[in-house]
Scaffold this motif. Structure first.
Motif, PDB file in Angstrom:
ATOM      1  N   MET A   1       6.756  15.416   1.629  1.00 18.58           N
ATOM      2  CA  MET A   1       6.878  14.615   0.528  1.00 18.58           C
ATOM      3  C   MET A   1       6.346  13.080   0.578  1.00 18.58           C
ATOM      4  O   MET A   1       6.635  12.585   1.672  1.00 18.58           O
ATOM      5  CB  MET A   1       8.302  14.415  -0.123  1.00 18.58           C
ATOM      6  CG  MET A   1       8.544  13.966  -1.497  1.00 18.58           C
ATOM      7  SD  MET A   1      10.341  14.143  -1.825  1.00 18.58           S
ATOM      8  CE  MET A   1      10.227  12.914  -3.505  1.00 18.58           C
ATOM      9  N   THR A   2       5.811  12.470  -0.127  1.00 14.86           N
ATOM     10  CA  THR A   2       5.205  11.036   0.023  1.00 14.86           C
ATOM     11  C   THR A   2       6.367  10.222  -0.181  1.00 14.86           C
ATOM     12  O   THR A   2       6.959   9.991  -1.142  1.00 14.86           O
ATOM     13  CB  THR A   2       4.151  10.957  -0.701  1.00 14.86           C
ATOM     14  OG1 THR A   2       2.896  11.652  -0.763  1.00 14.86           O
ATOM     15  CG2 THR A   2       3.547   9.683  -0.715  1.00 14.86           C
ATOM     16  N   HIS A   3       6.555   9.172   0.720  1.00 17.34           N
ATOM     17  CA  HIS A   3       7.375   8.177   0.777  1.00 17.34           C
ATOM     18  C   HIS A   3       6.802   7.173  -0.356  1.00 17.34           C
ATOM     19  O   HIS A   3       5.646   6.781  -0.253  1.00 17.34           O
ATOM     20  CB  HIS A   3       7.581   7.440   2.123  1.00 17.34           C
ATOM     21  CG  HIS A   3       8.310   6.161   2.073  1.00 17.34           C
ATOM     22  ND1 HIS A   3       9.744   6.126   1.817  1.00 17.34           N
ATOM     23  CD2 HIS A   3       8.294   4.952   2.335  1.00 17.34           C
ATOM     24  CE1 HIS A   3      10.196   5.010   1.738  1.00 17.34           C
ATOM     25  NE2 HIS A   3       9.486   4.156   2.190  1.00 17.34           N
ATOM     26  N   VAL A   4       7.480   6.310  -0.969  1.00 13.85           N
ATOM     27  CA  VAL A   4       7.420   5.289  -1.862  1.00 13.85           C
ATOM     28  C   VAL A   4       7.668   3.996  -1.180  1.00 13.85           C
ATOM     29  O   VAL A   4       9.018   3.770  -1.092  1.00 13.85           O
ATOM     30  CB  VAL A   4       7.687   5.539  -3.294  1.00 13.85           C
ATOM     31  CG1 VAL A   4       7.484   4.095  -4.205  1.00 13.85           C
ATOM     32  CG2 VAL A   4       7.351   6.690  -3.962  1.00 13.85           C
ATOM     33  N   ILE A   5       7.038   3.266  -0.794  1.00 13.93           N
ATOM     34  CA  ILE A   5       7.220   1.757  -0.375  1.00 13.93           C
ATOM     35  C   ILE A   5       7.489   0.816  -1.344  1.00 13.93           C
ATOM     36  O   ILE A   5       7.032   0.832  -2.491  1.00 13.93           O
ATOM     37  CB  ILE A   5       5.880   1.176   0.558  1.00 13.93           C
ATOM     38  CG1 ILE A   5       5.656   2.125   1.989  1.00 13.93           C
ATOM     39  CG2 ILE A   5       6.006  -0.178   0.985  1.00 13.93           C
ATOM     40  CD1 ILE A   5       4.724   1.870   2.577  1.00 13.93           C
ATOM     41  N   GLY A   6       8.706   0.068  -0.981  1.00 19.46           N
ATOM     42  CA  GLY A   6       9.378  -0.706  -2.237  1.00 19.46           C
ATOM     43  C   GLY A   6       8.941  -2.043  -1.977  1.00 19.46           C
ATOM     44  O   GLY A   6       9.335  -2.940  -2.921  1.00 19.46           O
ATOM     45  N   SER A   7       8.418  -2.670  -0.837  1.00 15.25           N
ATOM     46  CA  SER A   7       8.123  -4.229  -0.811  1.00 15.25           C
ATOM     47  C   SER A   7       6.966  -4.483   0.109  1.00 15.25           C
ATOM     48  O   SER A   7       6.592  -3.461   0.847  1.00 15.25           O
ATOM     49  CB  SER A   7       9.347  -4.830  -0.332  1.00 15.25           C
ATOM     50  OG  SER A   7       9.508  -4.455   1.228  1.00 15.25           O
ATOM     51  N   ASP A   8       6.501  -5.631   0.053  1.00 13.05           N
ATOM     52  CA  ASP A   8       5.497  -6.180   1.205  1.00 13.05           C
ATOM     53  C   ASP A   8       5.930  -5.886   2.357  1.00 13.05           C
ATOM     54  O   ASP A   8       5.168  -5.561   3.356  1.00 13.05           O
ATOM     55  CB  ASP A   8       4.993  -7.561   0.739  1.00 13.05           C
ATOM     56  CG  ASP A   8       4.277  -7.492  -0.652  1.00 13.05           C
ATOM     57  OD1 ASP A   8       3.205  -8.241  -0.458  1.00 13.05           O
ATOM     58  OD2 ASP A   8       4.854  -7.231  -1.745  1.00 13.05           O
ATOM     59  N   ALA A   9       6.980  -6.297   2.710  1.00 11.69           N
ATOM     60  CA  ALA A   9       7.341  -6.523   3.978  1.00 11.69           C
ATOM     61  C   ALA A   9       7.597  -5.042   4.610  1.00 11.69           C
ATOM     62  O   ALA A   9       7.247  -4.631   5.775  1.00 11.69           O
ATOM     63  CB  ALA A   9       8.797  -6.953   4.430  1.00 11.69           C
ATOM     64  N   GLU A  10       8.122  -3.951   3.764  1.00  9.12           N
ATOM     65  CA  GLU A  10       7.973  -2.479   4.375  1.00  9.12           C
ATOM     66  C   GLU A  10       6.746  -2.024   4.783  1.00  9.12           C
ATOM     67  O   GLU A  10       6.417  -1.456   5.477  1.00  9.12           O
ATOM     68  CB  GLU A  10       8.886  -1.815   3.110  1.00  9.12           C
ATOM     69  CG  GLU A  10       8.983  -0.217   3.792  1.00  9.12           C
ATOM     70  CD  GLU A  10       9.629   0.717   2.622  1.00  9.12           C
ATOM     71  OE1 GLU A  10       9.574   1.859   3.135  1.00  9.12           O
ATOM     72  OE2 GLU A  10       9.867   0.289   1.597  1.00  9.12           O
ATOM     73  N   ALA A  11       5.742  -2.553   3.550  1.00 10.90           N
ATOM     74  CA  ALA A  11       4.287  -2.051   3.915  1.00 10.90           C
ATOM     75  C   ALA A  11       3.692  -2.540   5.144  1.00 10.90           C
ATOM     76  O   ALA A  11       3.027  -1.629   5.831  1.00 10.90           O
ATOM     77  CB  ALA A  11       3.440  -2.681   2.563  1.00 10.90           C
ATOM     78  N   LEU A  12       3.985  -3.630   5.667  1.00 14.31           N
ATOM     79  CA  LEU A  12       3.509  -4.191   6.815  1.00 14.31           C
ATOM     80  C   LEU A  12       4.367  -3.620   8.042  1.00 14.31           C
ATOM     81  O   LEU A  12       3.752  -3.332   8.935  1.00 14.31           O
ATOM     82  CB  LEU A  12       3.981  -5.948   6.864  1.00 14.31           C
ATOM     83  CG  LEU A  12       3.020  -6.620   5.821  1.00 14.31           C
ATOM     84  CD1 LEU A  12       3.497  -8.020   6.140  1.00 14.31           C
ATOM     85  CD2 LEU A  12       1.594  -6.384   6.120  1.00 14.31           C
ATOM     86  N   ASP A  13       5.495  -3.347   8.026  1.00 14.03           N
ATOM     87  CA  ASP A  13       6.021  -2.653   9.016  1.00 14.03           C
ATOM     88  C   ASP A  13       5.707  -1.101   9.052  1.00 14.03           C
ATOM     89  O   ASP A  13       5.410  -0.864  10.121  1.00 14.03           O
ATOM     90  CB  ASP A  13       7.751  -2.337   8.578  1.00 14.03           C
ATOM     91  CG  ASP A  13       8.552  -1.753   9.810  1.00 14.03           C
ATOM     92  OD1 ASP A  13       8.610  -2.204  10.886  1.00 14.03           O
ATOM     93  OD2 ASP A  13       9.147  -0.752   9.341  1.00 14.03           O
ATOM     94  N   VAL A  14       5.451  -0.476   8.169  1.00 11.79           N
ATOM     95  CA  VAL A  14       4.855   0.813   8.297  1.00 11.79           C
ATOM     96  C   VAL A  14       3.439   0.630   8.658  1.00 11.79           C
ATOM     97  O   VAL A  14       3.103   1.705   9.501  1.00 11.79           O
ATOM     98  CB  VAL A  14       4.854   1.391   6.671  1.00 11.79           C
ATOM     99  CG1 VAL A  14       4.032   2.554   6.779  1.00 11.79           C
ATOM    100  CG2 VAL A  14       6.270   1.758   6.354  1.00 11.79           C
TER     101      VAL A  14
END
Length: 393
Positions: A1-14
């Protein structure tokens, strides 16, 4: 299942974690020319492909500066895996700008489930890169039929949807979003470049492909007023170049620390103590840090222009991106070449595949000529001339 990223900070961490993971086998994948399907599936599942979907449609609505940093991080891991989704983000952006409410609802939903967009844009054998012969003909019943042949179709082989740039009956450019497995679509994995070997930038043949009207977007409207389409696309290309440069410097430092012998005239016991090597690493770091700073500044300029889009703000953003791209091109090639300069003969061994950095940099920087960016930068600085409205600045 595809995760849904919720913020810019999370995107950079991932993106940072994925970068480290995909770097582990990057050299081996390149040597074997192994298609990175598993790695692309990881990127899809991570949610990164959906970070620019607006919040009202369930995405994070990430800005250009964040997306540029995501691409830089991915390119440090493997620039093939950064270039493949470049078109994905560009054509999500086309939907944001020109898609109607129903198109946005449908396609953004697809993106948030991990579906990938490829591209079928460039053509070979035409007068220039914006001379398109692919045609989108009205079928007389309200839909369309698509016919043509595209080259350098990066990501199409791995795509769920292929955005195709074509001229309609009115002679204007539209984008038709076509399922990768649609009848009449043939994807040929014939890309044989010396670098960026795994992007599958091959041929897409389109033979009487039926396209419903709801999957066609009037791309020509993008260029009728102030626009950031070209700046956004070029920002991501610049990020890939900066990522290649960072990976080259990282691997050069690792090689010198772990494999190099000191030059006998230095008088030192280790290569890392050699003052001439230290000097060169300092120079290369300055080049890289400048490229990273210009990239971040360009991303902020695109975000600022999007918040208040005028002819002046769009021009300023395009020029900021052009400056970043012009600097990044040379930096990527210089640092990729310097890997061997600072590491010595043993670094040239085929088994190490350190030359992939230079091959990737040299190949990717051929995407569009920096000399024309320098022209537009000079005209803007000297005469206040705004850059033209097209997709490569």
């Amino acid at each position: 299942m595809t995760h849904v990223i919720g913020s810019d900070a999370e995107a950079l961490d991932v993106a940072g974690k994925l970068s480290q993971h995909i770097a582990e086998e990057a050299a081996d994948r390149d040597t074997a020319r192994r298609p990175p399907r598993a790695e692309l599936d990881l990127i899809s599942g991570s949610g990164l492909l959906g970070i620019t979907v607006p919040a009202r449609y369930g995405g994070a609505g990430a800005g250009a500066a964040t997306v540029a940093e995501v691409f830089r991080l991915l390119a440090m891991g493997d620039p093939n895996l950064a270039q493949i989704p470049q078109s994905h983000f560009v054509y999500v952006n086309v939907l944001k700008q020109q898609g109607d409410a129903a198109q946005r609802e449908f396609f953004f939903g697809e993106v948030l489930t991990g579906k990938r967009f490829g591209n079928a844009q460039s053509e070979a054998g035409t007068r220039h890169v914006q001379d398109y012969r692919t045609r989108l003909r009205a079928d007389g019943a309200g839909d369309y039929v698509l016919t043509g042949e595209k080259h350098y179709s990066t990501g199409a082989l791995f795509a769920d949807w292929i955005p195709v740039l074509a001229l309609a009956d009115d002679g204007l450019p539209y984008v038709a979003y076509v399922p990768g497995g649609a009848p009449g679509v043939e994807i040929v994995d014939d890309w044989a470049g010396m670098g960026q070997r795994l992007t599958a930038s091959g041929t897409v043949r389109l033979t009487d492909v039926r396209v419903p009207a709801g999957h066609v977007v009037p791309h020509h409207l993008t260029f009728t007023g102030p626009q950031l389409h070209g700046a956004y696309a070029q920002l991501l290309h610049a990020a890939i170049d900066v990522g290649i440069a960072g990976a080259a410097l990282r691997d050069a430092a690792d090689f010198v620390r772990t494999r190099s012998r000191p030059w006998f005239e230095s008088g030192y016991g280790t290569a890392t103590e050699d003052p001439l090597l230290i000097q060169r690493f300092g120079e290369l770091t300055v080049r890289l840090r400048a490229a990273e700073t210009l990239l971040a500044e360009a991303g902020r300029a695109v975000d600022a222009a999007r918040a208040d889009l005028t002819e002046d703000s769009a021009a300023a953003a395009s020029i900021a991106v052009a400056v970043a791209k012009a600097h990044a091109d040379g930096t990527a090639i210089e640092l990729a070449d310097a890997v061997f300069e600072v590491s010595g003969t043993r670094s040239s061994l085929e088994a190490l595949n350190l030359h992939r950095h230079w091959r990737n940099a040299r190949t990717h920087t051929l995407h569009d000529p920096v000399r024309w960016k320098i022209q537009h930068i000079g005209r803007y600085t000297l005469n206040g001339t705004h850059p033209p409205r097209h997709g490569v600045i």
